[in-house]
Write an enzyme that holds these catalytic residues in place. Structure first.
Site, PDB file in Angstrom:
ATOM      1  N   CYS A   6      39.721  18.076   5.289  1.00  0.00           N
ATOM      2  CA  CYS A   6      39.395  17.927   6.717  1.00  0.00           C
ATOM      3  C   CYS A   6      40.035  19.068   7.513  1.00  0.00           C
ATOM      4  O   CYS A   6      39.427  19.593   8.456  1.00  0.00           O
ATOM      5  CB  CYS A   6      39.849  16.575   7.237  1.00  0.00           C
ATOM      6  SG  CYS A   6      38.739  15.215   6.792  1.00  0.00           S
ATOM      7  N   HIS A  45      34.489  12.738   6.345  1.00  0.00           N
ATOM      8  CA  HIS A  45      35.511  12.338   5.375  1.00  0.00           C
ATOM      9  C   HIS A  45      35.064  11.088   4.629  1.00  0.00           C
ATOM     10  O   HIS A  45      35.033   9.997   5.176  1.00  0.00           O
ATOM     11  CB  HIS A  45      36.861  12.087   6.043  1.00  0.00           C
ATOM     12  CG  HIS A  45      37.922  11.706   5.046  1.00  0.00           C
ATOM     13  ND1 HIS A  45      38.710  12.635   4.401  1.00  0.00           N
ATOM     14  CD2 HIS A  45      38.286  10.499   4.547  1.00  0.00           C
ATOM     15  CE1 HIS A  45      39.518  12.010   3.554  1.00  0.00           C
ATOM     16  NE2 HIS A  45      39.277  10.710   3.630  1.00  0.00           N
ATOM     17  N   ASN A  86      35.029  14.714  -9.632  1.00  0.00           N
ATOM     18  CA  ASN A  86      36.125  13.938 -10.204  1.00  0.00           C
ATOM     19  C   ASN A  86      36.369  12.734  -9.303  1.00  0.00           C
ATOM     20  O   ASN A  86      36.497  12.884  -8.086  1.00  0.00           O
ATOM     21  CB  ASN A  86      37.397  14.783 -10.282  1.00  0.00           C
ATOM     22  CG  ASN A  86      37.259  15.947 -11.243  1.00  0.00           C
ATOM     23  OD1 ASN A  86      36.540  15.849 -12.238  1.00  0.00           O
ATOM     24  ND2 ASN A  86      37.930  17.050 -10.953  1.00  0.00           N
ATOM     25  N   GLY A  92      40.671  12.571 -12.731  1.00  0.00           N
ATOM     26  CA  GLY A  92      41.462  13.754 -12.382  1.00  0.00           C
ATOM     27  C   GLY A  92      41.334  14.166 -10.928  1.00  0.00           C
ATOM     28  O   GLY A  92      41.604  15.308 -10.576  1.00  0.00           O
ATOM     29  N   HIS A  99      34.159  15.734  -3.159  1.00  0.00           N
ATOM     30  CA  HIS A  99      33.742  17.132  -3.349  1.00  0.00           C
ATOM     31  C   HIS A  99      33.122  17.304  -4.723  1.00  0.00           C
ATOM     32  O   HIS A  99      33.430  16.551  -5.652  1.00  0.00           O
ATOM     33  CB  HIS A  99      34.932  18.085  -3.185  1.00  0.00           C
ATOM     34  CG  HIS A  99      36.097  17.759  -4.077  1.00  0.00           C
ATOM     35  ND1 HIS A  99      37.017  16.784  -3.755  1.00  0.00           N
ATOM     36  CD2 HIS A  99      36.489  18.257  -5.272  1.00  0.00           C
ATOM     37  CE1 HIS A  99      37.933  16.707  -4.715  1.00  0.00           C
ATOM     38  NE2 HIS A  99      37.629  17.581  -5.654  1.00  0.00           N
ATOM     39  N   HIS A 101      32.640  20.293  -7.630  1.00  0.00           N
ATOM     40  CA  HIS A 101      32.995  21.622  -8.124  1.00  0.00           C
ATOM     41  C   HIS A 101      31.734  22.269  -8.675  1.00  0.00           C
ATOM     42  O   HIS A 101      31.003  21.634  -9.444  1.00  0.00           O
ATOM     43  CB  HIS A 101      34.001  21.521  -9.274  1.00  0.00           C
ATOM     44  CG  HIS A 101      35.309  20.873  -8.927  1.00  0.00           C
ATOM     45  ND1 HIS A 101      36.461  21.595  -8.742  1.00  0.00           N
ATOM     46  CD2 HIS A 101      35.654  19.569  -8.736  1.00  0.00           C
ATOM     47  CE1 HIS A 101      37.467  20.758  -8.464  1.00  0.00           C
ATOM     48  NE2 HIS A 101      36.997  19.528  -8.451  1.00  0.00           N
TER      49      HIS A 101
END
Ligand code: 5GP
Ligand code: ZN
Length: 115
Positions: A6, A45, A86, A92, A99, A101
């Site tokens: 954030c 969020h 994750n 992890g 999010h 990756h």
């Protein structure tokens, strides 16, 4: 709220931005695990996949669209890449702002690597 992502969205913490829409931000991971390592996040969020509500899945679709755009922009669309979310302790997850990756730029190892 004490959330590092954030703060990145607000600009309070600097980041290397790759792509941005009204609802999604893409920036480089500070500790890249591959030659290309971007993080794709909704500006809203949401703590984790476990916390996404019915009304959040259109937004998460925008996150996936941003991931597709980012793969093109970073030149890994044709060579291939991996998108990872994750979730929770066993997954992890370290940062509790949902999010994905985007990893690429080299042939990636097996998916079931232990920490
Ligand atoms: P997780 O383990 O929660 O799926 O991944 C969190 C990711 O956020 C890690 O890959 C870590 O390197 C990255 N990260 C943590 N703090 C920062 C930061 O301040 N800036 C950037 N760009 N990435 C961060
Ligand atoms: Zn957050």
């Amino acid at each position: 709220m004490d959330c590092i992502f954030c703060k990145i969205i607000e600009g309070a913490i600097p980041s290397s931005k790759i792509y941005e829409t009204d609802n999604v931000l893409v920036f480089r991971d500070i500790q890249p695990a591959a030659p290309v390592h971007a993080l794709i996040i909704p500006k809203k969020h949401i703590a984790s996949m476990n916390d996404a509500k019915d009304g959040d899945f259109a937004l998460l679709g925008e996150v996936l669209a941003a991931a597709q755009h980012t793969a093109q922009e970073l030149g890994v669309a044709d060579s291939g890449y991996r998108l990872i979310n994750n979730c929770g302790a066993d997954g992890g997850q370290v940062v509790f702002h949902i999010h994905f990756h985007l990893l690429g730029g080299e042939k990636l190892g097996p998916l079931n690597a232990k920490a």
